[in-house]
Design a protein around this motif. Structure first.
Motif, short mmCIF file in Angstrom:
data_model
loop_
_atom_site.label_atom_id
_atom_site.label_comp_id
_atom_site.label_asym_id
_atom_site.label_seq_id
_atom_site.Cartn_x
_atom_site.Cartn_y
_atom_site.Cartn_z
N CYS A 1 0.86 -1.18 0.00
CA CYS A 1 0.00 0.00 0.00
C CYS A 1 0.90 1.23 0.00
N LEU B 1 -3.75 1.40 -3.41
CA LEU B 1 -4.51 0.20 -3.09
C LEU B 1 -5.41 0.46 -1.89
N HIS B 2 -6.57 -0.25 -1.87
CA HIS B 2 -7.59 0.03 -0.85
C HIS B 2 -8.27 -1.29 -0.50
N TYR B 3 -7.93 -1.84 0.68
CA TYR B 3 -8.45 -3.15 1.03
C TYR B 3 -8.36 -3.37 2.54
N LYS C 1 -9.18 -11.38 2.30
CA LYS C 1 -8.79 -10.05 1.82
C LYS C 1 -9.92 -9.52 0.96
N THR C 2 -10.36 -8.28 1.24
CA THR C 2 -11.49 -7.68 0.54
C THR C 2 -11.11 -6.29 0.04
N ASP C 3 -11.25 -6.06 -1.25
CA ASP C 3 -10.99 -4.74 -1.82
C ASP C 3 -12.18 -3.82 -1.58
N ARG C 4 -11.92 -2.53 -1.44
CA ARG C 4 -13.00 -1.55 -1.43
C ARG C 4 -13.71 -1.59 -2.78
N SER C 5 -15.03 -1.42 -2.76
CA SER C 5 -15.81 -1.58 -3.98
C SER C 5 -16.26 -0.28 -4.62
#
Length: 487
Positions: A220, A246-248, A262-266
């Motif tokens: 990040c 990166l955004h998660y 792990k989850t990315d911002r949507s």
């Protein structure tokens, strides 16, 4: 039980009626987050005496259980940023017995010890088992440390270098509010978890100071330094990365450090054609908030503020349940929650607080926002919610009181100082810590009532910790134990 040799965590639940007690015992490794514990009642042993006490004064105990409960010594704890419930409350709302925290102090009054902390760090202290842990880093961001102190004496017992960076990105103009050791640690019996954003995350043994595992592969570009703190849930350590690139969110197994989910911002950024240097640099995609886990409809829900949106996630899987979009970025305060409403500060541009119904699904931007407020909303320090009123400390010297149900301003007063640290509530008082080193103590209510003002030499960027009758206060240069003498 004669053959049982297991480390246990014991919660002593007390009441003002000191005629007895109940001990609830959890084996270490079982979840101890307040939400997690409600879903694992079968994993708890209750030892009942002839009387029972009311809910929640949480004393965390580490002891060796050998044929009974002998030899156990109690230690109150402050396990993570903003305390055991993550909202700045030192005690549960139904506990009325005072802790005995001091109302007043100064450099020469009610200071049990004062210890210099090297380098720079805005991380909040965590306290457990007679130890206090903080993180720090060199001002240039090359070296990163975990520091453990004896809570009784203030003596440094561990000073462990855990990470090094050959070429850290400079903080630039972010150095006025941030540093390389802003994220706060998490502590539990036998282990402390420290986090420096993409520079690394590590688990240390609190008895030896040795590193048990570490991760430095989570990428990040923080661009002016990391800020979001760790949170603990069941067997998971949850990290937030909201950088310029990166955004998660990512959950690590506490025992091994391995990635569980792990989850990315949507949210859609839609900023490719937005003019200005901040948009080009990725500033408008950044955020600094720490999630809060609550219970909604009987299930755990993780509230998280990012850039351009607030989210509700399943903390066990990382699955996104809902999203509420807002036109803002660089949200820093941790959310608070009450009566089904989640309260988010949107960021540095709009400087608004939003109340969002927490039981929705999908994009709830147009359906779940109950109110928006923008009168002197604090964009650094997290809000405090007491008896249906929200108190938000602002950088421009104001504290504002809002009705949680309606968002209506009850009062907004200039009390002096600029606020970055998050306040706490205990003994019927609210404690606000400003960047100039002054603590303003207020009585909760619909009118401003100042109970005391206290001054220490350096300003507060770090949020406080509480253990028993003591504050652990970190200024820019020192860690203090603030406590009234025993009588």
């Amino acid at each position: 039980m004669s053959d049982l040799r297991v480390i246990f965590r014991i919660y002593v639940r007390t009441d003002s009626d000191t005629t007895g007690f109940r001990l609830n015992i959890d084996r270490i490794g079982f979840p101890y987050h307040p939400v997690a514990m409600s879903h694992h009642k079968n994993e708890r042993i209750s030892v009942k005496t002839s009387f029972y006490m009311r809910r929640f004064k949480m004393l965390s105990v580490t002891g060796l259980l050998i044929g009974g409960l002998g030899g156990v010594v109690a230690r109150a704890d402050w396990p993570e940023f903003r305390g055991p419930t993550g909202d700045g409350h030192v005690q549960a709302s139904d506990v009325t017995k005072p802790l005995g925290l001091p109302l007043q102090w100064s450099e020469t009054n009610n200071i049990k010890w004062k210890t210099e902390i090297p380098y720079h760090g805005w991380s909040a202290p965590v306290v457990m088992g007679g130890q206090v842990w903080v993180t720090t880093a060199t001002e240039d961001g090359h070296d990163f440390f975990a520091i453990g102190l004896d809570s009784e004496s203030g003596k440094v017992i561990f000073n462990e270098k855990v990470f090094h960076s050959d070429a850290p990105e400079p903080l630039g103009n972010g150095a006025s509010m941030n540093c390389y050791a802003t994220p706060s640690p998490v502590i539990e019996p036998g282990r402390v978890y420290v986090h420096f954003g993409s520079f690394g995350t590590a688990c240390l043994d609190t008895s030896t100071g040795k590193t048990l595992w570490k991760r430095d592969d989570l990428r990040c570009r923080h661009y002016r330094g990391p800020s979001s703190s760790l949170i603990s849930f069941e067997n998971l350590l949850i990290l937030t990365f909201d950088g310029a690139d990166l955004h998660y969110l990512v959950a690590l197994d506490k025992k091994t450090g391995e990635t569980v989910w792990k989850t990315d911002r949507s949210v859609a950024w839609n900023d490719e054609n937005v003019p200005g240097q901040m948009a080009r640099d990725g500033d408008q995609r950044k955020a600094h908030s720490t999630p809060l886990i609550v219970t909604v409809s009987g299930k755990p829900l993780m509230l998280s503020a990012g850039a351009k949106a607030a989210y509700g996630y399943d903390p066990r899987t990382g699955h996104e349940i809902w999203m509420a979009q807002y036109p803002d970025f660089s949200s820093a305060p941790r959310p608070v929650f009450d009566n089904g409403l989640a309260f988010f500060v949107t960021g540095l541009s709009k400087k608004e607080m939003w109340a969002v119904k927490a039981d929705g699904h999908g994009d709830v931007s147009d359906t779940a926002v109950v109110w928006k407020a923008k009168t002197h909303i604090g964009v650094y320090g997290s809000p405090l919610l007491v008896d249906g009123l929200i108190y938000t400390p602002a950088a421009e010297s104001f504290i504002t009181c809002l009705e949680a149900a309606t968002g209506q301003t009850v009062w907004s007063e200039r009390v002096g100082g600029k606020y970055a640290a998050s306040p706490v509530y205990a003994d019927g008082r609210m404690y606000f810590f400003d960047q100039q080193g002054t603590t303003t103590v207020l009585k909760p209510g619909r009118t401003l009532e100042v109970l005391a003002t206290n001054k220490l030499d350096d300003g507060f960027m770090a949020s406080p910790a509480v253990s028993g009758k003591a504050f652990f206060l970190r200024t820019r240069t020192h860690l203090y134990r603030v406590e009234s003498p025993a009588t």
